[in-house]
Design an enzyme around this catalytic site. Structure first.
Site, PDB file in Angstrom:
ATOM      1  CB  SER A  65       4.249 -24.205 -11.994  1.00 49.28           C
ATOM      2  OG  SER A  65       2.986 -23.831 -12.494  1.00 49.28           O
ATOM      3  CG  PHE A  66      10.154 -24.524  -8.937  1.00 45.41           C
ATOM      4  CD1 PHE A  66      10.807 -24.751 -10.143  1.00 45.41           C
ATOM      5  CD2 PHE A  66      10.815 -24.813  -7.757  1.00 45.41           C
ATOM      6  CE1 PHE A  66      12.103 -25.257 -10.160  1.00 45.41           C
ATOM      7  CE2 PHE A  66      12.104 -25.316  -7.769  1.00 45.41           C
ATOM      8  CZ  PHE A  66      12.751 -25.537  -8.976  1.00 45.41           C
ATOM      9  CB  ILE A  91       2.313 -17.060 -19.009  1.00 48.22           C
ATOM     10  CG1 ILE A  91       1.003 -17.840 -18.806  1.00 48.22           C
ATOM     11  CG2 ILE A  91       2.219 -16.138 -20.226  1.00 48.22           C
ATOM     12  CD1 ILE A  91      -0.200 -16.982 -18.477  1.00 48.22           C
ATOM     13  CG  HIS A  97      11.106 -17.045 -13.446  1.00 44.50           C
ATOM     14  ND1 HIS A  97      11.724 -17.469 -12.289  1.00 44.50           N
ATOM     15  CD2 HIS A  97       9.779 -17.253 -13.281  1.00 44.50           C
ATOM     16  CE1 HIS A  97      10.800 -17.918 -11.445  1.00 44.50           C
ATOM     17  NE2 HIS A  97       9.609 -17.798 -12.020  1.00 44.50           N
ATOM     18  NE  ARG A 137      -2.705 -24.694 -26.083  1.00 40.84           N
ATOM     19  CZ  ARG A 137      -2.843 -23.701 -26.954  1.00 40.84           C
ATOM     20  NH1 ARG A 137      -3.398 -22.555 -26.582  1.00 40.84           N
ATOM     21  NH2 ARG A 137      -2.441 -23.829 -28.199  1.00 40.84           N
TER      22      ARG A 137
END
Length: 161
Positions: A65-66, A91, A97, A137
């Site tokens: 994601s980063f 998560i 982190h 989701r």
């Protein structure tokens, strides 16, 4: 929980602009792929349901994601698109982190939206406490945030046109 008992995948197609002439970029994090690929698939299906064609969908993948922020900036700089959707999943773990990644991605995407005014970058990054919340989701009992991101991308792509 804000989304409890709410299906995020519901939309009225009659209220959504036709996406046939629009070009979309979708950048998906490979980390937590059981979640992110579900959201990507939901976004693609929704864009197509609203008229988008395969040749107008540019799909990129990044390790985590980063890296979504860098890829979105590169996509803005090198491609002609009407909107970009960044898809990720972070998560909560036992260390800080989680906080640093969530904050960095959120601020990075917000800065991209503030610094460049032509291509909206739609934030579709889950930041959940556990895997089950993310699964719920990304095509589970609470719908699919990828669907919601696709509808947002269409609406933002035509904003002001």
């Amino acid at each position: 929980m804000a989304t409890e008992n709410k299906n995020l995948s519901q939309y009225d197609k009659n209220t959504i602009p036709n996406a046939k002439a629009l070009r979309f970029g979708i950048i998906t994090s490979q980390w937590n792929e059981q979640v992110t690929y579900g959201m990507r698939n939901g976004a693609i299906a929704t864009l197509k349901d609203c008229g988008a064609v395969d040749s107008n969908l540019l799909l990129w993948e990044v390790p985590g994601s980063f890296e979504l922020v860098h890829a979105a900036k590169r996509m803005i700089d090198t491609q002609h698109l009407d909107a970009i959707i960044v898809i990720g999943c972070v998560i909560q773990g036992e260390t800080k982190h989680f906080d640093f990644v969530c904050q960095g991605v959120t601020q990075g995407i917000a800065q991209l939206n503030a610094m460049q005014s032509k291509v909206p970058v739609i934030f579709c990054v889950l930041t959940d406490n556990n895997l089950q919340q993310s699964l719920d989701r990304s095509g589970g009992k609470l719908g699919n945030k990828g669907v919601e991101a696709a509808i947002t991308a269409i609406k933002m792509a035509v904003l002001g046109k």
